[in-house]
Motif scaffolding. Structure first.
Motif, PDB file in Angstrom:
ATOM      1  N   GLY A   1     -10.180  21.413   8.185  1.00  0.00           N
ATOM      2  CA  GLY A   1      -9.924  21.936   9.532  1.00  0.00           C
ATOM      3  C   GLY A   1      -8.722  21.270  10.168  1.00  0.00           C
ATOM      4  N   THR A   2      -8.959  20.164  10.827  1.00  0.00           N
ATOM      5  CA  THR A   2      -7.912  19.471  11.578  1.00  0.00           C
ATOM      6  C   THR A   2      -6.756  19.026  10.693  1.00  0.00           C
ATOM      7  OG1 THR A   2      -9.580  18.676  13.122  1.00  0.00           O
ATOM      8  CG2 THR A   2      -7.459  17.549  13.147  1.00  0.00           C
ATOM      9  N   GLU A   3      -7.069  18.421   9.546  1.00  0.00           N
ATOM     10  CA  GLU A   3      -6.002  17.905   8.691  1.00  0.00           C
ATOM     11  C   GLU A   3      -5.107  19.016   8.149  1.00  0.00           C
ATOM     12  OE1 GLU A   3      -6.787  14.317   9.659  1.00  0.00           O
ATOM     13  OE2 GLU A   3      -5.445  14.482   7.974  1.00  0.00           O
ATOM     14  N   LEU A   4      -5.694  20.122   7.706  1.00  0.00           N
ATOM     15  CA  LEU A   4      -4.865  21.217   7.207  1.00  0.00           C
ATOM     16  C   LEU A   4      -4.059  21.864   8.325  1.00  0.00           C
ATOM     17  CD1 LEU A   4      -6.961  22.982   4.435  1.00  0.00           C
ATOM     18  CD2 LEU A   4      -5.038  21.405   4.196  1.00  0.00           C
ATOM     19  N   ALA A   5      -4.633  21.922   9.511  1.00  0.00           N
ATOM     20  CA  ALA A   5      -3.877  22.448  10.654  1.00  0.00           C
ATOM     21  C   ALA A   5      -2.650  21.577  10.907  1.00  0.00           C
ATOM     22  CB  ALA A   5      -4.755  22.505  11.898  1.00  0.00           C
ATOM     23  N   ARG A   6      -2.828  20.271  10.827  1.00  0.00           N
ATOM     24  CA  ARG A   6      -1.688  19.360  11.032  1.00  0.00           C
ATOM     25  C   ARG A   6      -0.682  19.478   9.893  1.00  0.00           C
ATOM     26  NH1 ARG A   6      -5.137  14.284  13.382  1.00  0.00           N
ATOM     27  NH2 ARG A   6      -5.196  15.073  15.498  1.00  0.00           N
ATOM     28  N   LEU A   7      -1.168  19.588   8.655  1.00  0.00           N
ATOM     29  CA  LEU A   7      -0.271  19.711   7.511  1.00  0.00           C
ATOM     30  C   LEU A   7       0.634  20.933   7.625  1.00  0.00           C
ATOM     31  CD1 LEU A   7       0.791  19.084   4.666  1.00  0.00           C
ATOM     32  CD2 LEU A   7      -1.229  20.260   3.761  1.00  0.00           C
ATOM     33  N   PHE A   8       0.066  22.055   8.014  1.00  0.00           N
ATOM     34  CA  PHE A   8       0.854  23.283   8.044  1.00  0.00           C
ATOM     35  C   PHE A   8       1.504  23.560   9.405  1.00  0.00           C
ATOM     36  CE2 PHE A   8      -1.934  24.017   4.372  1.00  0.00           C
ATOM     37  CZ  PHE A   8      -0.930  24.164   3.423  1.00  0.00           C
ATOM     38  N   GLY A   9       1.300  22.658  10.383  1.00  0.00           N
ATOM     39  CA  GLY A   9       1.955  22.811  11.672  1.00  0.00           C
ATOM     40  C   GLY A   9       1.313  23.851  12.571  1.00  0.00           C
ATOM     41  N   TRP A  10       0.042  24.169  12.308  1.00  0.00           N
ATOM     42  CA  TRP A  10      -0.655  25.144  13.146  1.00  0.00           C
ATOM     43  C   TRP A  10      -0.984  24.525  14.495  1.00  0.00           C
ATOM     44  CZ3 TRP A  10      -4.539  26.034   8.644  1.00  0.00           C
ATOM     45  CH2 TRP A  10      -3.892  26.753   7.626  1.00  0.00           C
TER      46      TRP A  10
ATOM     47  N   ALA B   1       0.836  -1.195   0.000  1.00  0.00           N
ATOM     48  CA  ALA B   1       0.000   0.000   0.000  1.00  0.00           C
ATOM     49  C   ALA B   1       0.870   1.243   0.000  1.00  0.00           C
ATOM     50  CB  ALA B   1      -0.905  -0.011   1.235  1.00  0.00           C
ATOM     51  N   ASN B   2       0.234   2.356  -0.203  1.00  0.00           N
ATOM     52  CA  ASN B   2       0.863   3.664  -0.013  1.00  0.00           C
ATOM     53  C   ASN B   2       0.105   4.370   1.090  1.00  0.00           C
ATOM     54  OD1 ASN B   2       2.879   3.727  -2.079  1.00  0.00           O
ATOM     55  ND2 ASN B   2       1.221   3.832  -3.555  1.00  0.00           N
ATOM     56  N   ARG B   3       0.811   5.123   1.895  1.00  0.00           N
ATOM     57  CA  ARG B   3       0.145   5.914   2.920  1.00  0.00           C
ATOM     58  C   ARG B   3       0.549   7.372   2.749  1.00  0.00           C
ATOM     59  NH1 ARG B   3       3.346   4.163   8.399  1.00  0.00           N
ATOM     60  NH2 ARG B   3       5.406   4.571   7.583  1.00  0.00           N
ATOM     61  N   VAL B   4      -0.365   8.240   3.117  1.00  0.00           N
ATOM     62  CA  VAL B   4      -0.110   9.673   3.074  1.00  0.00           C
ATOM     63  C   VAL B   4       0.621  10.046   4.350  1.00  0.00           C
ATOM     64  CG1 VAL B   4      -1.174  11.953   3.057  1.00  0.00           C
ATOM     65  CG2 VAL B   4      -2.158  10.109   1.681  1.00  0.00           C
ATOM     66  N   VAL B   5       1.726  10.778   4.206  1.00  0.00           N
ATOM     67  CA  VAL B   5       2.495  11.224   5.363  1.00  0.00           C
ATOM     68  C   VAL B   5       2.797  12.713   5.193  1.00  0.00           C
ATOM     69  CG1 VAL B   5       4.641  10.964   6.675  1.00  0.00           C
ATOM     70  CG2 VAL B   5       3.554   8.955   5.660  1.00  0.00           C
ATOM     71  N   PHE B   6       2.534  13.488   6.238  1.00  0.00           N
ATOM     72  CA  PHE B   6       2.946  14.886   6.272  1.00  0.00           C
ATOM     73  C   PHE B   6       4.368  14.878   6.829  1.00  0.00           C
ATOM     74  CE2 PHE B   6      -1.707  16.334   7.210  1.00  0.00           C
ATOM     75  CZ  PHE B   6      -2.082  15.960   5.939  1.00  0.00           C
ATOM     76  N   THR B   7       5.357  15.010   5.951  1.00  0.00           N
ATOM     77  CA  THR B   7       6.749  14.857   6.369  1.00  0.00           C
ATOM     78  C   THR B   7       7.312  16.092   7.058  1.00  0.00           C
ATOM     79  OG1 THR B   7       7.405  15.400   4.117  1.00  0.00           O
ATOM     80  CG2 THR B   7       7.332  13.069   4.704  1.00  0.00           C
ATOM     81  N   THR B   8       6.968  17.265   6.562  1.00  0.00           N
ATOM     82  CA  THR B   8       7.355  18.547   7.156  1.00  0.00           C
ATOM     83  C   THR B   8       6.185  19.497   6.942  1.00  0.00           C
ATOM     84  OG1 THR B   8       8.353  19.363   5.099  1.00  0.00           O
ATOM     85  CG2 THR B   8       9.823  18.223   6.649  1.00  0.00           C
ATOM     86  N   PRO B   9       6.132  20.625   7.621  1.00  0.00           N
ATOM     87  CA  PRO B   9       5.006  21.538   7.413  1.00  0.00           C
ATOM     88  C   PRO B   9       4.826  21.892   5.926  1.00  0.00           C
ATOM     89  CG  PRO B   9       6.260  22.230   9.316  1.00  0.00           C
ATOM     90  CD  PRO B   9       7.048  21.131   8.655  1.00  0.00           C
ATOM     91  N   GLY B  10       3.634  21.595   5.415  1.00  0.00           N
ATOM     92  CA  GLY B  10       3.297  21.889   4.032  1.00  0.00           C
ATOM     93  C   GLY B  10       3.755  20.861   3.015  1.00  0.00           C
TER      94      GLY B  10
END
Length: 89
Positions: free
Chosen positions: A44-53, A4-13
């Protein structure tokens, strides 16, 4: 074992797809493996996590990498724990 492939937020953005192998033979009684067809990333939550808010529920910014991304999808059950009502198709 499905690959499988998984989505990972490696660094902000920054979002990457990382390969992984899923062990369907060692599921807990309430775990399920789903082949995802469509997934949603919450604005909401996911974008906050992606950008490090800062997260409202913790009062501090998330750490990276984030591997706990996504919580809504449509897919096909590949394997299910023994105590679940869903079964593989």
């Amino acid at each position: 074992m499905p690959h499988a492939n998984r989505v990972v937020f490696t660094t902000p953005g920054t979002v990457t797809l990382q390969p992984r192998t899923v062990d369907v033979d060692d599921l807990g009684p309430h775990e399920v493996v789903v082949r995802t067809h469509v997934s949603v990333i919450s604005p909401g939550t996911e974008l906050a996590r992606l950008f490090g808010w800062t997260l409202a529920d913790s009062g501090r910014p998330p750490s990276f990498p984030r591997e706990d991304v996504g919580y809504a999808n449509v897919g096909t059950v590949l394997a299910a724990g023994r105590e679940l009502a869903v079964r593989p198709r």
